[in-house]
Design a protein around this motif. Structure first.
Motif, PDB file in Angstrom:
ATOM      1  N   UNK A 278       0.850  -1.188   0.000  1.00 26.53           N
ATOM      2  CA  UNK A 278       0.000   0.000   0.000  1.00 26.53           C
ATOM      3  C   UNK A 278       0.888   1.242   0.000  1.00 26.53           C
ATOM      4  N   UNK A 279       0.801   2.018  -1.072  1.00 30.06           N
ATOM      5  CA  UNK A 279       1.647   3.206  -1.233  1.00 30.06           C
ATOM      6  C   UNK A 279       0.954   4.462  -0.710  1.00 30.06           C
ATOM      7  N   UNK A 280       1.767   5.393  -0.202  1.00 31.76           N
ATOM      8  CA  UNK A 280       1.299   6.719   0.208  1.00 31.76           C
ATOM      9  C   UNK A 280       2.038   7.804  -0.570  1.00 31.76           C
ATOM     10  N   UNK A 281       2.423   7.494  -1.796  1.00 28.50           N
ATOM     11  CA  UNK A 281       3.300   8.416  -2.526  1.00 28.50           C
ATOM     12  C   UNK A 281       2.666   9.769  -2.796  1.00 28.50           C
ATOM     13  N   UNK A 282       1.347   9.843  -2.865  1.00 32.18           N
ATOM     14  CA  UNK A 282       0.688  11.133  -3.104  1.00 32.18           C
ATOM     15  C   UNK A 282       0.177  11.781  -1.819  1.00 32.18           C
ATOM     16  N   UNK A 283       0.509  11.204  -0.675  1.00 38.21           N
ATOM     17  CA  UNK A 283       0.074  11.777   0.600  1.00 38.21           C
ATOM     18  C   UNK A 283       0.934  12.994   0.948  1.00 38.21           C
ATOM     19  N   UNK A 284       0.456  13.784   1.893  1.00 42.40           N
ATOM     20  CA  UNK A 284       1.196  14.962   2.329  1.00 42.40           C
ATOM     21  C   UNK A 284       2.117  14.654   3.501  1.00 42.40           C
ATOM     22  N   UNK A 288       7.005   7.140   2.378  1.00 41.95           N
ATOM     23  CA  UNK A 288       8.231   6.337   2.344  1.00 41.95           C
ATOM     24  C   UNK A 288       9.155   6.997   1.329  1.00 41.95           C
ATOM     25  N   UNK A 289      10.241   7.586   1.815  1.00 42.39           N
ATOM     26  CA  UNK A 289      11.117   8.360   0.947  1.00 42.39           C
ATOM     27  C   UNK A 289      11.901   7.475  -0.039  1.00 42.39           C
ATOM     28  N   UNK A 290      12.190   6.246   0.350  1.00 40.80           N
ATOM     29  CA  UNK A 290      12.906   5.352  -0.567  1.00 40.80           C
ATOM     30  C   UNK A 290      11.961   4.299  -1.139  1.00 40.80           C
ATOM     31  N   UNK A 291      10.788   4.759  -1.553  1.00 37.64           N
ATOM     32  CA  UNK A 291       9.751   3.821  -1.967  1.00 37.64           C
ATOM     33  C   UNK A 291      10.137   3.023  -3.208  1.00 37.64           C
ATOM     34  N   UNK A 292      10.867   3.620  -4.147  1.00 42.95           N
ATOM     35  CA  UNK A 292      11.291   2.873  -5.331  1.00 42.95           C
ATOM     36  C   UNK A 292      12.114   1.658  -4.935  1.00 42.95           C
ATOM     37  N   UNK A 293      13.015   1.864  -3.996  1.00 43.41           N
ATOM     38  CA  UNK A 293      13.836   0.761  -3.497  1.00 43.41           C
ATOM     39  C   UNK A 293      12.968  -0.298  -2.810  1.00 43.41           C
ATOM     40  N   UNK A 294      12.000   0.147  -2.035  1.00 45.30           N
ATOM     41  CA  UNK A 294      11.116  -0.775  -1.328  1.00 45.30           C
ATOM     42  C   UNK A 294      10.288  -1.592  -2.319  1.00 45.30           C
ATOM     43  N   UNK A 295       9.711  -0.918  -3.307  1.00 43.44           N
ATOM     44  CA  UNK A 295       8.880  -1.603  -4.296  1.00 43.44           C
ATOM     45  C   UNK A 295       9.695  -2.633  -5.070  1.00 43.44           C
ATOM     46  N   UNK A 296      10.919  -2.277  -5.445  1.00 39.91           N
ATOM     47  CA  UNK A 296      11.778  -3.219  -6.176  1.00 39.91           C
ATOM     48  C   UNK A 296      12.079  -4.453  -5.321  1.00 39.91           C
ATOM     49  N   UNK A 297      12.375  -4.234  -4.038  1.00 39.77           N
ATOM     50  CA  UNK A 297      12.678  -5.365  -3.154  1.00 39.77           C
ATOM     51  C   UNK A 297      11.455  -6.255  -2.963  1.00 39.77           C
TER      52      UNK A 297
END
Length: 424
Positions: A278-284, A288-297
């Motif tokens: 569950x991503x919060x990338x558009x939240x204020x 998660x600042x390193x979300x790309x890394x997290x998603x890849x893992x």
């Protein structure tokens, strides 16, 4: 003074970004209302339970033993540790008030000239001690004048059931705290043969109406006071299962709500992953600042990432109902996890910012639960620890996911993670 002014401007900016001019104007109006003299407002009813004309037992509600069963007790956040122990079922009764007034868009109940917010009923926490503030924010300014002039409510109904809470308009609270009250209503109807009218907030949105339809209630079954008032000959109020840190937690009928909603969904053929990030990338906040890394893992472990807020209501239900492993930061995006039938949750927190809500939800639904406290990013002032952005240690996250997978396998072999206590 300058700090306070800066904070107010920041709050106003956030309100404007979320709701535009209308929301900002309404917020400013409410802020001004709260500073009017107390004498302009009606008297509070400080003991609404004692003022009820009748208490009607309608059902038994289960208690549970809430316990962390993971492998990281030494770093268990204090709010989760404080929440452990016997978690009470909300009281299985409704209270009846004869000839009550239900007033305003976010309804206040009036009994013999004194008023109380119904979402406080049965809740004894510091969270609800600001009764005067709530009254001043939500009771229409014109109501006191109308009562002085002898002008009564606009409408009258025979029997009404309040379906609301202080946070009724929020997606999580609506599902976790408000919809479970319908079980009280239906138990009352079965016991008495009566069919009360639902009384709701005036500003229900699309998801409120969709969920009510899926629960079996069409728009003809509910009313709201709008900017006026409704006189109710027999008003029924169920205790509110509000969860507040540092107090007794209360379980709700989440399993009942989820089963009812899913049973009325049309057949769908959505192709969602059973492993959900569950991503919060558009939240204020709380991103998660390193979300790309997290998603890849996580992708290497079979996960796909989703933003529930971008799905329609039925898609969100389908996403979680098919999930067996859920990973995400604490927040609104996890609210629909209760639709899963047998899942595990790994909840991410900024360090020092844990909260117990989904720990309890997982326990109520019998899910395996794990947490990960992450290094937070301290930028700017006046940001609560729970709202800070953070960086995830992906190696540690994968380790905890493996632990949860083992717990799920053990659970499926017949062991029970959460034990129910005697019903009340």
């Amino acid at each position: 003074m300058a700090t306070r002014l800066w904070q107010l401007l920041g709050d106003a900016g956030a309100v404007y970004r979320r709701g535009g001019h209308t929301a900002l104007t309404r917020g400013a109006f409410r802020y001004g209302r709260q500073r009017l003299p107390v004498e302009l407002w009606p008297e509070l009813l400080l003991d609404p339970i004692g003022a009820a004309d009748r208490r009607i037992p309608v059902q038994e509600t289960p208690d549970i033993q809430l316990a962390y069963e993971g492998n990281y007790r030494e770093s268990l956040p204090r709010p989760l540790k404080a929440a452990e122990g016997r978690t009470l079922g909300a009281e299985g009764a409704v209270y009846r008030y004869d000839d009550a007034d239900v007033v305003g868009r976010r309804p206040i109940v009036g009994v013999d000239g004194r008023y109380f917010p119904p979402s406080w009923l049965g809740v004894e926490t510091a969270f609800f001690l600001h009764q005067e503030k709530y009254l001043k924010r939500n009771l229409p300014l014109t109501w006191s004048l109308r009562t002085l002039l002898g002008s009564g409510p606009d409408r009258a109904i025979d029997t009404g059931f309040l379906l609301l809470g202080e946070r009724s308009l929020e997606f999580p609270a609506w599902h976790h705290e408000v919809l479970p009250k319908l079980q009280f209503l239906e138990a009352y109807e079965e016991q008495t043969g009566e069919s009360p009218t639902l009384i709701v907030n005036a500003d229900l949105g699309q998801f409120h109406e969709q969920s009510l339809r899926l629960m079996g209630y069409d728009p003809d079954s509910w009313v709201d006071p709008g900017d006026g008032a409704i006189r109710v000959r027999k008003l029924l109020v169920a205790p509110h299962p509000r969860r507040a840190r540092g107090t007794h937690l209360h379980t709700t009928a989440l399993d009942w709500v989820g089963e009812r909603i899913r049973s009325n969904l049309p057949d769908r053929s959505d192709d969602f992953s059973k492993r959900v990030y569950v991503s919060r990338r558009d939240a204020e906040r709380r991103r998660v600042r390193n979300e790309t890394e997290v998603v890849d893992a996580l992708r290497d472990r079979g996960f796909e990432w989703y933003e529930p807020g971008r799905l329609d209501y039925e898609e969100e239900i389908a996403l979680f109902s098919g999930a067996d492993l859920i990973v995400g930061a604490h927040g609104m995006g996890l609210a629909s996890m209760f639709h899963a039938s047998d899942a595990a949750l790994v909840e991410l927190f900024p360090r020092g910012g844990a909260t117990e809500h989904y720990f309890l939800t997982a326990a109520e639904r019998g899910f395996a639960y794990e947490f990960l406290s992450c290094d937070s990013i301290e930028e700017g002032g006046n940001v609560r620890a729970r709202d800070r952005d953070f960086v995830v240690d992906t190696d540690e996250l994968l380790s905890r996911i493996k632990r949860v997978e083992s717990a799920v396998e053990t659970h499926s072999d017949g062991e029970t993670d959460v034990q129910s206590e005697t019903v009340r």
